[in-house]
Design a protein around this motif. Structure first.
Motif, PDB file in Angstrom:
ATOM      1  N   ASP A 127     -18.788  41.294  64.237  1.00 40.08           N
ATOM      2  CA  ASP A 127     -19.071  42.586  63.633  1.00 40.08           C
ATOM      3  C   ASP A 127     -17.789  43.412  63.698  1.00 40.08           C
ATOM      4  N   ALA A 128     -17.071  43.398  62.599  1.00 38.12           N
ATOM      5  CA  ALA A 128     -15.705  43.919  62.602  1.00 38.12           C
ATOM      6  C   ALA A 128     -15.520  45.008  61.548  1.00 38.12           C
ATOM      7  N   LYS A 129     -16.366  44.984  60.532  1.00 42.66           N
ATOM      8  CA  LYS A 129     -16.317  45.975  59.446  1.00 42.66           C
ATOM      9  C   LYS A 129     -14.907  46.145  58.897  1.00 42.66           C
ATOM     10  N   ARG A 130     -14.256  45.007  58.642  1.00 39.04           N
ATOM     11  CA  ARG A 130     -12.899  45.027  58.109  1.00 39.04           C
ATOM     12  C   ARG A 130     -12.923  45.238  56.603  1.00 39.04           C
TER      13      ARG A 130
ATOM     14  N   ASP B 220      -9.383  45.403  53.578  1.00 39.88           N
ATOM     15  CA  ASP B 220      -8.041  45.916  53.325  1.00 39.88           C
ATOM     16  C   ASP B 220      -7.572  45.327  52.008  1.00 39.88           C
TER      17      ASP B 220
ATOM     18  N   THR C 113      -3.737  41.465  52.936  1.00 37.94           N
ATOM     19  CA  THR C 113      -4.047  41.851  54.310  1.00 37.94           C
ATOM     20  C   THR C 113      -5.432  41.350  54.710  1.00 37.94           C
TER      21      THR C 113
ATOM     22  N   TYR D 138      -6.955  38.945  57.886  1.00 36.26           N
ATOM     23  CA  TYR D 138      -8.185  39.132  58.672  1.00 36.26           C
ATOM     24  C   TYR D 138      -9.096  37.917  58.548  1.00 36.26           C
TER      25      TYR D 138
ATOM     26  N   SER E 177     -16.444  46.071  55.051  1.00 32.25           N
ATOM     27  CA  SER E 177     -16.748  47.322  54.364  1.00 32.25           C
ATOM     28  C   SER E 177     -16.397  47.185  52.879  1.00 32.25           C
ATOM     29  N   PRO E 178     -17.254  47.662  51.976  1.00 34.86           N
ATOM     30  CA  PRO E 178     -17.019  47.448  50.546  1.00 34.86           C
ATOM     31  C   PRO E 178     -16.111  48.484  49.895  1.00 34.86           C
ATOM     32  N   TYR E 179     -15.700  49.529  50.634  1.00 38.93           N
ATOM     33  CA  TYR E 179     -15.065  50.689  50.000  1.00 38.93           C
ATOM     34  C   TYR E 179     -13.899  50.325  49.077  1.00 38.93           C
TER      35      TYR E 179
ATOM     36  N   SER F 260     -10.626  43.247  48.135  1.00 38.88           N
ATOM     37  CA  SER F 260     -10.579  43.377  49.603  1.00 38.88           C
ATOM     38  C   SER F 260     -11.619  42.475  50.268  1.00 38.88           C
TER      39      SER F 260
ATOM     40  N   LEU G 122     -21.360  45.760  54.140  1.00 37.41           N
ATOM     41  CA  LEU G 122     -22.114  46.985  54.437  1.00 37.41           C
ATOM     42  C   LEU G 122     -22.725  47.491  53.141  1.00 37.41           C
TER      43      LEU G 122
END
Lengths: 276, 276
Positions: free
Chosen positions: A94-97, A99, A103, A107, A123-125, A130, A145
């Motif tokens: 559970d890292a919520k990476r 980038d 990058t 990861y 994270s999808p942002y 990414s 997420l």
């Protein structure tokens, strides 16, 4: 680990419980502090005690990183221990990476090449490029997420477009068009059980990782009613309610009891749905 | 580090350059591989060579984590080295973290208590309570992702609400209402220079961390024209164009040249704006 392996494991254990290894030096029983590696000693005892009741373990990287290289070694030892002794259990970092492409590649390498975990939360942002580096590994999972269980999830995830689509719905819809989208699972907070129907309307077949179910399995009926599909499609996580159920020398036995209580409720749901 | 310290540093160096320490064992000069800690040896040379031309260093955690405990030690040594030898330089841990409250607390601890960095990049997806634990540390900075420079930024950051607000604009607007919002900076991709005006309409006074400026400073004029305020308000990052400008034994001198070229363009902008 394929979805077939996962379903087999769910049927065999009659459970879809994930035990969250949010191990905090301040919260583990005092007697473990005399061990060389108290974090690993705690995890090992919790893993052995709860493995019969669960199908997955989820160490949250924040807890390990906060202890520097010492914590990172404990994380690696924990993953190795699960792999060796419980190879059928899914390991979620559970890292919520997330980038930019090259990058995220690094990861993905950390977790899937070196780390040997089966799944990582992302994270999808930052969008497709990414996330896609994590999707290149066959039989590995990306858990994106979507709708989280915290208060702040309202701030952005519930933003609505002109045609009424929430951001979390957009994340589900768009990510399903990406290459290897069959390797995607989604984080959907249990406190939003009424939202599970909206989620299932977009991703009927995907596995959902559901955090935020209470220590006694509170809320799990609602999650099963609205989120379960005919392949189960659920992995429900509990962390503190299980691993910190007791702070004495009996902590592992108490953790086993708590995990078993939740598993028992899950078994009923699996039977009702005709999955077992 | 306060914004006043940062402005003093910008005036003194006549620069707002950040050097990105995205150090990859595969890309550093071959002769460094004989060193005990090639990653740190490379960073030390790059830091010494570029410090006169820049005001900040930004190690990206992905590169260090992909090397396990060995990489993590190199990261810690790098931060310690900058703190000791260049205490006026801002140190940004590019980590893009963000988790539920108590877990973000652990990450904040890692970076600000143990890590001793000045700033950390954070993803906004989970909302206020995932960011606020990082804002509790006086004189430390949270650099929130707003509009990133990668292709995937279109997927979600450009989602529009019924009244025409983009998600990245909502991130800027809502986060400015949070406690200690004066400790927020924002990541705004240089490839979207036309979007800088929209950003400045919402956060006229905040510092923006701008990635994606080319090796030769390409695009920097546009960034200065649309993003600079009367306190500068910009930190522009360059990574690969500087640190991998050369792969021979002269890599550090070439990195210094590249950094100085960009600094020179920045100096012109600062003079034109009357900041120096």
């Amino acid at each position: 680990m394929t979805s077939k392996d996962l379903l087999n494991s769910i049927r065999e254990k009659r459970s879809f419980l994930c035990v969250g290894l949010d191990t905090d030096l301040q919260k583990i029983p005092k007697h473990l502090h005399k061990e060389d590696d108290p974090i690993f000693a705690f995890n090992q005892a919790i893993i052995d005690a709860t493995a019969p009741s669960c199908i997955a373990f989820k160490p949250n990287l924040a807890f390990y990183e906060s202890m520097g290289t010492f914590g990172l070694s404990a994380f690696i030892r924990t993953v190795d221990y699960i792999k060796e002794h419980y190879p059928q259990h899914l390991i979620i970092a559970d890292a919520k990476r997330g980038d930019i492409g090259n990058t995220s590649d690094m990861y993905a390498q950390s977790f899937f090449d070196h780390g040997k975990v089966d799944a990582v939360t992302v994270s999808p942002y930052m969008g497709e490029d990414s996330v896609s580096p994590f999707l290149k590994y066959p039989d590995k999972w990306v858990i994106l997420l979507a709708l989280t269980s915290n208060k702040g999830s309202d701030d952005f995830q519930m933003m609505q477009s002109a045609d009424g689509e929430y951001l979390f719905e957009r994340v589900l819809r768009i990510s399903q068009t990406w290459e290897h989208s069959d390797q995607l699972m989604y984080v959907v907070g249990a406190t939003k059980a009424e939202m599970l129907k909206k989620v299932r309307a977009i991703v009927p077949d995907s596995f959902l990782l559901v955090p935020g179910v209470g220590a006694q399995g509170g809320g799990i009926e609602e999650v099963m009613a609205n989120g379960m599909n005919d392949q189960c499609g659920l992995i429900v996580n509990s962390s503190r309610g299980i691993i910190y159920a007791d702070s004495s020398e009996h902590f592992a036995a108490r953790a086993a009891d708590e995990a078993e209580k939740i598993r028992h409720k899950m078994e009923e749901g699996l039977i009702n749905k005709g999955i077992i």
